[in-house]
Design an enzyme around this catalytic site. Structure first.
Site, PDB file in Angstrom:
ATOM      1  N   THR A   1      75.138  18.573   9.788  1.00  0.00           N
ATOM      2  CA  THR A   1      75.329  17.757  10.986  1.00  0.00           C
ATOM      3  C   THR A   1      76.792  17.350  11.103  1.00  0.00           C
ATOM      4  OG1 THR A   1      73.066  16.927  10.738  1.00  0.00           O
ATOM      5  CG2 THR A   1      74.537  15.719  12.210  1.00  0.00           C
TER       6      THR A   1
ATOM      7  N   GLY B   1      79.947   8.794   0.140  1.00  0.00           N
ATOM      8  CA  GLY B   1      78.587   9.202   0.470  1.00  0.00           C
ATOM      9  C   GLY B   1      77.930   9.908  -0.707  1.00  0.00           C
ATOM     10  N   VAL B   2      76.695   9.529  -0.993  1.00  0.00           N
ATOM     11  CA  VAL B   2      76.032  10.094  -2.174  1.00  0.00           C
ATOM     12  C   VAL B   2      75.802  11.595  -2.021  1.00  0.00           C
ATOM     13  CG1 VAL B   2      73.666   9.621  -1.382  1.00  0.00           C
ATOM     14  CG2 VAL B   2      74.175   9.694  -3.838  1.00  0.00           C
ATOM     15  N   ASP B   3      75.674  12.075  -0.795  1.00  0.00           N
ATOM     16  CA  ASP B   3      75.535  13.523  -0.598  1.00  0.00           C
ATOM     17  C   ASP B   3      76.813  14.252  -0.989  1.00  0.00           C
ATOM     18  OD1 ASP B   3      76.828  12.274   1.553  1.00  0.00           O
ATOM     19  OD2 ASP B   3      75.999  13.623   3.064  1.00  0.00           O
TER      20      ASP B   3
ATOM     21  N   THR C   1      83.555  31.549  29.197  1.00  0.00           N
ATOM     22  CA  THR C   1      83.550  30.154  28.771  1.00  0.00           C
ATOM     23  C   THR C   1      82.714  29.929  27.517  1.00  0.00           C
ATOM     24  OG1 THR C   1      83.910  29.413  31.046  1.00  0.00           O
ATOM     25  CG2 THR C   1      83.017  27.805  29.507  1.00  0.00           C
TER      26      THR C   1
ATOM     27  N   GLY D   1      69.072  14.019   3.827  1.00  0.00           N
ATOM     28  CA  GLY D   1      70.269  14.071   4.648  1.00  0.00           C
ATOM     29  C   GLY D   1      70.061  13.491   6.029  1.00  0.00           C
TER      30      GLY D   1
ATOM     31  N   ASP E   1      67.140  15.644  -1.607  1.00  0.00           N
ATOM     32  CA  ASP E   1      68.375  15.335  -0.892  1.00  0.00           C
ATOM     33  C   ASP E   1      68.007  14.952   0.534  1.00  0.00           C
ATOM     34  OD1 ASP E   1      70.923  15.243   0.251  1.00  0.00           O
ATOM     35  OD2 ASP E   1      71.019  17.421   0.497  1.00  0.00           O
TER      36      ASP E   1
ATOM     37  N   ARG F   1      67.425  16.529   7.667  1.00  0.00           N
ATOM     38  CA  ARG F   1      66.282  17.035   6.904  1.00  0.00           C
ATOM     39  C   ARG F   1      66.271  16.476   5.484  1.00  0.00           C
ATOM     40  NH1 ARG F   1      66.428  23.293   6.669  1.00  0.00           N
ATOM     41  NH2 ARG F   1      68.566  22.856   5.977  1.00  0.00           N
TER      42      ARG F   1
END
EC number: 2.7.1.33
Length: 238
Positions: A122, A97-99, A172, A8, A6, A11
């Site tokens: 991501t 998307g193939v993923d 913050t 991506g 896979d 990675r």
């Protein structure tokens, strides 16, 4: 033996499967693609090599070069209208998307009820399968890391936050981290509520999956490497 890859955005995840169980899994950065050569050294010739690649033609070529002598034939997966119990209702099925496609196939191989399929990397993708295996559609949003970086880079005063989640943030860094996680969890829960199916579940995979999952109030579970599960399922069914 089946090898699943896979590729991506960040990675290359890999897995070796014997038809019954995973024998090994791992990941390498694209910049360290040469590390894939250890597969050649450690494993016999595979019967099939399955590849899902969203990182571009050049990345795919580098992967093939590393494994060419060991695995001369790659089965590079493309999204289809229908496969392995999943019907792709995307307006143009081949443009999904193939993923995401492989994650949907992987999810369907694990769960046969309506499912919200979350890939938290991501980018975060939140896709919906109904009980009949129809892919109804989904959303794409920046992942946790991208959200944090966008606030740090796009504003003059906000830092790259290293805070903690809090019910009522009082600094913050905590405010940023909490806002980002609530945005991710809130999107998942909003989409989950649209299913209106008491048997529905949510599967989460990807590097940020656990960080999001602990804050969800809907039924859910973690699933390691859903795209690899989809590639495995495709290999065994083809």
């Amino acid at each position: 033996m089946i090898v699943c890859l896979d590729s991506g955005n960040t990675r290359i995840k890999w897995g070796v499967h014997d038809g019954v169980k995973w024998l090994a899994q791992g990941a390498v950065a694209h910049a360290e693609v040469g590390a894939l050569s250890r597969l050649v050294a450690e494993w016999p010739l595979p019967e099939k090599v399955m590849l899902a690649n969203v990182a571009g033609v050049e990345a795919g070529s580098r992967i093939r070069e590393q494994l060419a002598a060991w695995a001369p034939v790659f089965h590079e997966v493309r999204p289809e209208l229908r496969r392995c119990g999943v019907t792709n209702l995307y307006k143009s099925p081949e443009r999904l998307g193939v993923d995401r496609w492989c994650a949907l196939l992987g999810a369907r191989s694990l769960v046969d009820s309506a499912t919200v399929v979350v890939m938290a990397g991501t980018a975060t993708t939140i896709d919906t399968l109904d009980a009949d295996g129809n892919f109804l559609g989904g959303v794409i949003m920046p992942g946790i890391g991208l959200m944090l970086r966008s606030l740090a880079h796009g504003t003059a005063a906000l830092p790259f936050a290293d805070g903690e989640y809090a019910t009522y943030p009082r600094c913050t860094d905590d405010a940023i981290v909490t806002g980002v996680i609530d945005a991710q969890a809130g999107a998942i829960e909003r989409i989950f509520s649209r299913l209106d199916d008491p048997a529905a579940s949510c599967l989460l995979s990807g590097g940020y999956a656990e960080q999001i999952a602990v804050h969800l109030v809907v039924r859910h579970r973690l699933a390691d490497n859903l795209p690899l599960e989809g590639l495995r399922h495709l290999a065994l069914k083809s």
